[in-house]
Write a protein that holds these residues in place. Structure first.
Motif, mmCIF file in Angstrom:
data_model
loop_
_atom_site.group_PDB
_atom_site.id
_atom_site.type_symbol
_atom_site.label_atom_id
_atom_site.label_comp_id
_atom_site.label_asym_id
_atom_site.label_seq_id
_atom_site.Cartn_x
_atom_site.Cartn_y
_atom_site.Cartn_z
ATOM 1 N N VAL A 239 0.870 -1.172 0.000
ATOM 2 C CA VAL A 239 0.000 0.000 0.000
ATOM 3 C C VAL A 239 0.909 1.224 0.000
ATOM 4 O O VAL A 239 1.935 1.241 0.682
ATOM 5 N N MET A 240 0.509 2.234 -0.766
ATOM 6 C CA MET A 240 1.296 3.455 -0.853
ATOM 7 C C MET A 240 0.334 4.631 -0.974
ATOM 8 O O MET A 240 -0.677 4.540 -1.665
ATOM 9 N N VAL A 241 0.671 5.734 -0.304
ATOM 10 C CA VAL A 241 -0.118 6.958 -0.409
ATOM 11 C C VAL A 241 0.805 8.073 -0.858
ATOM 12 O O VAL A 241 1.888 8.267 -0.300
ATOM 13 N N THR A 242 0.369 8.792 -1.879
ATOM 14 C CA THR A 242 1.096 9.978 -2.325
ATOM 15 C C THR A 242 0.140 11.159 -2.312
ATOM 16 O O THR A 242 -1.028 11.032 -2.674
ATOM 17 N N CYS A 243 0.664 12.293 -1.880
ATOM 18 C CA CYS A 243 -0.123 13.529 -1.824
ATOM 19 C C CYS A 243 0.529 14.593 -2.695
ATOM 20 O O CYS A 243 0.178 15.774 -2.612
ATOM 21 N N ASP A 244 1.475 14.204 -3.515
ATOM 22 C CA ASP A 244 2.236 15.117 -4.356
ATOM 23 C C ASP A 244 1.668 15.094 -5.774
ATOM 24 O O ASP A 244 1.630 14.039 -6.410
ATOM 25 N N SER A 245 1.265 16.246 -6.276
ATOM 26 C CA SER A 245 0.650 16.327 -7.606
ATOM 27 C C SER A 245 1.599 15.875 -8.712
ATOM 28 O O SER A 245 1.149 15.442 -9.774
ATOM 29 N N ARG A 246 2.899 15.928 -8.474
ATOM 30 C CA ARG A 246 3.854 15.469 -9.496
ATOM 31 C C ARG A 246 3.700 13.982 -9.792
ATOM 32 O O ARG A 246 4.063 13.525 -10.870
ATOM 33 N N ASP A 247 3.139 13.230 -8.848
ATOM 34 C CA ASP A 247 2.949 11.801 -9.075
ATOM 35 C C ASP A 247 1.844 11.506 -10.079
ATOM 36 O O ASP A 247 1.714 10.375 -10.539
ATOM 37 N N GLN A 248 1.064 12.493 -10.446
ATOM 38 C CA GLN A 248 0.043 12.279 -11.479
ATOM 39 C C GLN A 248 0.660 12.320 -12.880
ATOM 40 O O GLN A 248 0.008 11.990 -13.863
ATOM 41 N N GLU A 249 1.932 12.695 -12.970
ATOM 42 C CA GLU A 249 2.633 12.756 -14.256
ATOM 43 C C GLU A 249 3.033 11.373 -14.768
ATOM 44 O O GLU A 249 3.331 11.218 -15.950
ATOM 45 N N THR A 250 3.075 10.375 -13.900
ATOM 46 C CA THR A 250 3.492 9.027 -14.292
ATOM 47 C C THR A 250 2.390 8.038 -13.949
ATOM 48 O O THR A 250 1.858 8.057 -12.839
#
Length: 188
Positions: free
Chosen positions: A85-96
């Motif tokens: 399980v992983m959580v990201t809150c950084d909008s840059r992660d929507q680039e990949t």
């Protein structure tokens, strides 16, 4: 993770291309790929329980929850792992779309074959991710959650949770859950 590499050195792009077509998942460590073993019923159940709880919690916050099919990329070490399980809150992660580089929280559900690696080298590798605030290890043999948090000095501090506490806290995403919900449908 199966210990023997299957192919000669691969670049990250070659790995990503191969992984898109592969019927099995592989983790990538500095040019070598390693096949991932299947998971047990308790392992899958715990991961799904947590992902479900976290998805409801972060809805509408800009954070995203990913399960075991999404890779975490550690560019500085030339690594790709599949956290449970992983959580990201950084909008840059929507680039990949096939990997994330800026997770806030990473969770690994332990198994006999991966526990030493998850606690050792993999944890050391994950510490290279500046965005990572918490690394959580969940036991499948008993109710125990080990939560490593990066403090203001950059040190990793362990807080563990057992049935005595009844709840566990993931500070990085301001979440409190119960061990009963986390271990629902898991028999020991």
């Amino acid at each position: 993770m199966i210990a023997a590499p299957e192919h000669p050195y691969l670049t990250p792009d070659q790995y990503l291309t191969l992984e898109e077509q592969s019927p099995i998942k592989h983790e990538y460590i500095d040019g070598q790929i390693y096949a991932m073993a299947g998971a047990s019923d308790p392992h899958v159940t715990i991961a799904l329980n947590l992902a479900t709880l976290l998805r409801s919690h972060v809805r509408g916050s800009g954070c995203r929850v990913y399960i075991s099919d999404m890779k975490a990329r550690i560019e500085s070490l030339n690594r790709f792992y599949y956290p449970d399980v992983m959580v990201t809150c950084d909008s840059r992660d929507q680039e990949t779309s096939t990997y994330k580089r800026f997770p806030t929280l990473i969770v690994e559900v332990l198994s006999d074959s991966t526990e030493a690696f998850d606690r050792g080298d993999k944890f050391a590798d994950y510490q290279e991710l500046e965005s990572l605030r918490e690394y959580v290890l969940i036991n499948t043999k008993q109710q125990r959650v080990d939560c490593f948090r990066r403090n203001d000095k950059g040190q990793w501090v362990l807080q563990f949770y057992t049935p005595i506490q009844k709840e566990f806290i993931l500070e990085s995403i301001d979440f409190t859950g119960t061990l009963i919900a986390l271990y629902e449908d898991v028999d020991f």
